[in-house]
Design a protein around this motif. Sequence first.
Motif, PDB file in Angstrom:
ATOM      1  N   ALA A   1      42.446  54.748  40.853  1.00 23.12           N
ATOM      2  CA  ALA A   1      42.492  55.686  39.725  1.00 23.12           C
ATOM      3  C   ALA A   1      43.791  55.565  38.944  1.00 23.12           C
ATOM      4  O   ALA A   1      43.794  55.624  37.707  1.00 23.12           O
ATOM      5  CB  ALA A   1      42.318  57.114  40.231  1.00 23.12           C
TER       6      ALA A   1
ATOM      7  N   LEU B   1      40.257  56.262  36.828  1.00 25.53           N
ATOM      8  CA  LEU B   1      39.955  57.685  36.974  1.00 25.53           C
ATOM      9  C   LEU B   1      38.566  58.014  36.430  1.00 25.53           C
ATOM     10  O   LEU B   1      37.791  58.740  37.066  1.00 25.53           O
ATOM     11  CB  LEU B   1      41.022  58.528  36.270  1.00 25.53           C
TER      12      LEU B   1
ATOM     13  N   TYR C   1      44.294  63.732  37.249  1.00 28.50           N
ATOM     14  CA  TYR C   1      45.112  62.618  37.738  1.00 28.50           C
ATOM     15  C   TYR C   1      45.625  62.935  39.153  1.00 28.50           C
ATOM     16  O   TYR C   1      46.308  63.950  39.362  1.00 28.50           O
ATOM     17  CB  TYR C   1      46.282  62.407  36.791  1.00 28.50           C
TER      18      TYR C   1
END
Length: 657
Positions: A268, A274, A322
């Motif tokens: 990610a 992501l 995130y």
Amino acid sequence: MKSMKVTFQPEGTATHAEIGERLIDVASYAGIDVNNLCGGRGVCGKCRVKVLHGRVTATGKSIHFLDRNELESGFVLACQASTTGEDVEIYIPPESRIEEGQILTVDHIEEIVRYEVPAPLERGLDGLPATSFLRPVCQKYYLELARPSLSDNLSDLDRIYRELRKKMPDIYIEAHFACLSGLAALLRESDWKVTATVHLRNARFGQIRMIEKGNTADVNYGIAVDVGTTTIVAQLVDLNTGVPAAVEASYNRQASYGEDVLSRMIFACDFGGLEPLNEAVVSTINSLVDALAARVGIRAHDIHCLMAAGNPTMTHLLLGLYPGHIRVEPYIPTASRFPQYQTAEIGLRINPSGLLHIMPGVSGYVGGDITAGVLACGMNERSDIILLIDVGTNGEIVVGNKEWLACCSSSAGPAFEGGGIKCGMRATRGAIDKISLQGGTVQYHWIGNGKPRGICGSGLIDAVAELLLEEIIDQRGKFVDLDHERIRVTDEIPEFILAPEGETENGSPVVISEADIGNLIKSKGAILAAVRVLLENVSLSFDDLAYIYVAGGFGAYLDVRKAILIGLLPEIPRERVRFIGNSSLAGARLAMLTAANFHKAESISSRMTYFELSVHPAFMNEFVAALFLPHTQIELFPLAREALAERRTRNAAHRSR
């Protein structure tokens, strides 16, 4: 850019790819899931495929996992091989595929904390307890409103508030602004008879999310979701009765980007992945929602809320957040408590006005799944001291009672799920899951029909315990009986043949090597060291534990005696070790069914003391001490010591005959 045709066998699925695309990515586009424990970094060797026709380019990492014969016959690692512009035909062997297996969909929670006004207790799916007191986080109320007049000139919205206050006198209610659009016409067209859907943020505040014509209050469903790293389980619940109506499970589609949370965080954050990780988990949940609705014969529109419990990384990926700062010191998540999310905003396909509720977490490595587990087993309501262990690639541990709670997390590695093991695999078809040894005789059980083709975590623990009892390995995990008829040496590493080549699906023997045993010892050592450090920090020992609750899919298939024998679980009387099943799902269900339970979960998460083991001065010493079967301090395991002594005496007598 030139594209070429890629055909995958044995199913004959064909797709097109661009020059330079990895085979594992092309397979994913074609809907074929290939094992990929390391997230495509070429360090697990589980994505072996064979090039039947055409040419690909491969990196040098394949050499570490493939012998000369395999390399010469066309085998490559799918994550390290790329298309060149030629049409290619690729064979994916069974052991390189992700297959459905034993996914734990039930819990064994018998004691349920009750908070709200009584409603009849009912039994749900597979005998699961429903709840005896209901005030779900999403409720529907049928309202017959008084027509406005000169003497009763309240606004349309205030008229709804007035009727709801009669049904919910202790709740402050407000409407979402979207409910105002078209409200005037809706009330008059429905002859002032409507149904209001109210979501509770807590036990004292509610928000109207939808107003419908007529009486639809009888149809109100919610879904509890355990968002696991490996698997996702969803349970459909009738929110009017609290009864589970159906359950579905699937492997998390994120597995094609990495097997554990660390590999997915790397994908990610370092590879811009992501968005695909978010799409993978959302699509997995949507598939389960569709399956549940079809089984029960309802519309997805009739499902008004989701309650999700998962570890911090899975929660971040579900919400598209995130996760990079969880990975590096000081390991801080974006949030541990989350606002309500409108499901349509994340792409979840239930009622567009429905809400997603997230179980609160504690830290970067102890998430809502553990909070849900504490809530489900009720250890936060008991006076005696309970130890809760959830064993997976990470081991989360909680100890405490109604007065206090402490927790920690330890990276156990992928060995319990077959990662880093030569013949390791998940608990899917063909996995050896139970083993017993007596001299040269090996008896084993495998999952499903057909023949065995590998070994899963519970089988690995059985094998190590039996090899130890038979004195084929010593307490360091080293082979000491190299003349045993089932021991062979491959690349200078001894290995024990569990299933000979004639008994297996692919014609290769299923073995456990000395390196495999070393990996398992490290994994179990990390769990036991975490338990020891946590107990020492609260001035407790094994003897102070009233019960050990073992949660999760892996724990459900453990042999307690053998888990204690190798030092995975602390030694207490076996009758005080309880398997509670999927406690993450159970806790999510309970929090969805009673708003006060969700508030209780928030209280649990806020008062849990977290110990960060990566910087704890005692953890490394405890870890090193645990790299022994069962432990360097054998006095911690008196029953295991006795069992080993008895077996040695019996073995000696047998050899002297």
